[in-house]
Structure formats: C-alpha cells, structure tokens
Motif scaffolding. Structure first.
Motif, PDB file in Angstrom:
ATOM      1  N   MET A   1      44.445  35.328  40.021  1.00  0.00           N
ATOM      2  CA  MET A   1      44.141  35.947  41.475  1.00  0.00           C
ATOM      3  C   MET A   1      42.943  36.785  41.179  1.00  0.00           C
ATOM      4  N   LEU A   3      40.208  39.640  42.916  1.00  0.00           N
ATOM      5  CA  LEU A   3      40.248  40.917  43.854  1.00  0.00           C
ATOM      6  C   LEU A   3      38.819  41.134  43.985  1.00  0.00           C
ATOM      7  N   CYS A  56      45.044  41.739  38.901  1.00  0.00           N
ATOM      8  CA  CYS A  56      44.085  40.739  39.367  1.00  0.00           C
ATOM      9  C   CYS A  56      43.110  40.958  38.515  1.00  0.00           C
ATOM     10  N   VAL A 113      42.030  38.286  46.959  1.00  0.00           N
ATOM     11  CA  VAL A 113      42.152  39.581  47.855  1.00  0.00           C
ATOM     12  C   VAL A 113      40.789  40.028  47.955  1.00  0.00           C
ATOM     13  N   GLN A 155      49.900  45.077  47.465  1.00  0.00           N
ATOM     14  CA  GLN A 155      50.933  44.944  46.504  1.00  0.00           C
ATOM     15  C   GLN A 155      51.977  43.866  47.074  1.00  0.00           C
ATOM     16  N   LEU A 158      50.555  40.333  47.328  1.00  0.00           N
ATOM     17  CA  LEU A 158      50.512  39.935  45.909  1.00  0.00           C
ATOM     18  C   LEU A 158      52.052  39.518  45.513  1.00  0.00           C
ATOM     19  N   TYR A 161      53.047  36.129  46.438  1.00  0.00           N
ATOM     20  CA  TYR A 161      52.684  35.177  45.577  1.00  0.00           C
ATOM     21  C   TYR A 161      52.915  35.172  43.926  1.00  0.00           C
ATOM     22  N   ARG A 163      52.925  37.939  42.258  1.00  0.00           N
ATOM     23  CA  ARG A 163      52.085  38.856  41.312  1.00  0.00           C
ATOM     24  C   ARG A 163      53.135  40.143  41.417  1.00  0.00           C
TER      25      ARG A 163
END
Length: 164
Positions: A1, A3, A56, A113, A155, A158, A161, A163
């Motif tokens: 992921m 960011l 991330c 993100v 958060q 995330l 998904y 995370r």
C-alpha cells in the motif's frame, strides 16, 4: 500500500486565524537546507513515527521534491523516501488537481492513500473511475496539519483493507 504525502498543509500547518503554532525543537543541528525552510519548526517530529507506523510505503508527493529527503526526512526520523517527479505539463482541465494524474500513474493500479490539503471531490471522482485499485484521497485542513482525527480516518480505511 502506497501513501503519497504532501508537505505544505499536512506537515507544515499554515493560515489559521491564531498564528501561534507550536514550535518544535529536536535539539539536533538543523539538517542541510533547513535555513531555506523557516517553517520547519512547525513540523511535529512525532509525525514521522506515526506515519511509518501506518505500515505503508511512504512516498513524497510534494513540490519540495528532493528537499523533502534532505530537510524533512531527518527532522521526522524517516529514511529517504521515493519522490514523485512531476511532469512538466499544463494545468489539467476542469477542477482536477495537477497532482492527481501523476499519482495515479505512479500507483500503477496499486492501492494508495493520498494525504494532501488540496484534494477535492473532482479528484476523488476521477480516481474512482480511472484507478483499478482501492484509493483514499484524504484532505487535511491546512490550518492544523495532520491531526488525531486524520490518523484515525486513514487507519480506519487501511484496516478495511487488512492493514494495521
């Protein structure tokens, strides 16, 4: 992921009615180039570990370009991060932010993100249609920078998904 992280606004707050921003001092010698950035003392060094803790791949998405690694990364206690290179092109049509297309291209379908103080609904709509992976375009209030509420929103997204 991924960011994608902007600097002015999310990390360096500006423009609040009460201009008395906190001043942070790391007790370290200023990093090279810090004298060219007099608002660096507004950047809370605790944001570095908070951002790293999101799990991330952090990427600078700022006009600071490599100065973000020279000046901000040491201040935040972060290693050098990848930097999005902005194409030399005209402003995008309509209300789309000029960063939107390059960030979607950089992501290349990967989830991401994007933390910025200039994200709009036009950007969200464009990304929703043209990016095949999940994406959170999170707008930070430039007057306050990243807050607990911002971290909570990121958060939570995330977490949806898988995370931390």
């Amino acid at each position: 992921m991924l960011l994608f992280l902007d600097v002015d606004g999310p990390l360096i707050p500006f423009g609040a009615a009460d201009p008395a921003y906190p001043v942070y001092d790391r007790g370290l010698a200023p990093p090279p180039g810090a004298d060219a950035h007099p608002l660096l003392c507004r950047v809370d060094p605790a944001l570095g570990p908070r951002l790293a803790g999101l799990g991330c791949e952090l990427v600078w998405a700022t006009t600071w370009m490599d100065d973000a690694n020279t000046v901000l990364a040491p201040w935040l206690g972060l290693p050098p991060l990848p930097v999005v290179e902005w194409p030399d092109e005209d402003e995008p049509p309509d209300l789309l932010h000029w960063k939107t297309r390059p960030l979607v291209a950089w992501a290349a379908g990967r989830p991401f993100v994007w933390i910025d103080d200039e994200v709009t609904e036009a950007d969200r709509a464009w990304v929703a249609v043209r990016h095949p992976g999940p994406a959170l375009l999170h707008r930070v209030d430039h007057r306050y920078g990243l807050t607990e509420a911002d971290f909570g929103s990121v958060q939570e997204w995330l977490g949806s998904y898988g995370r931390p």
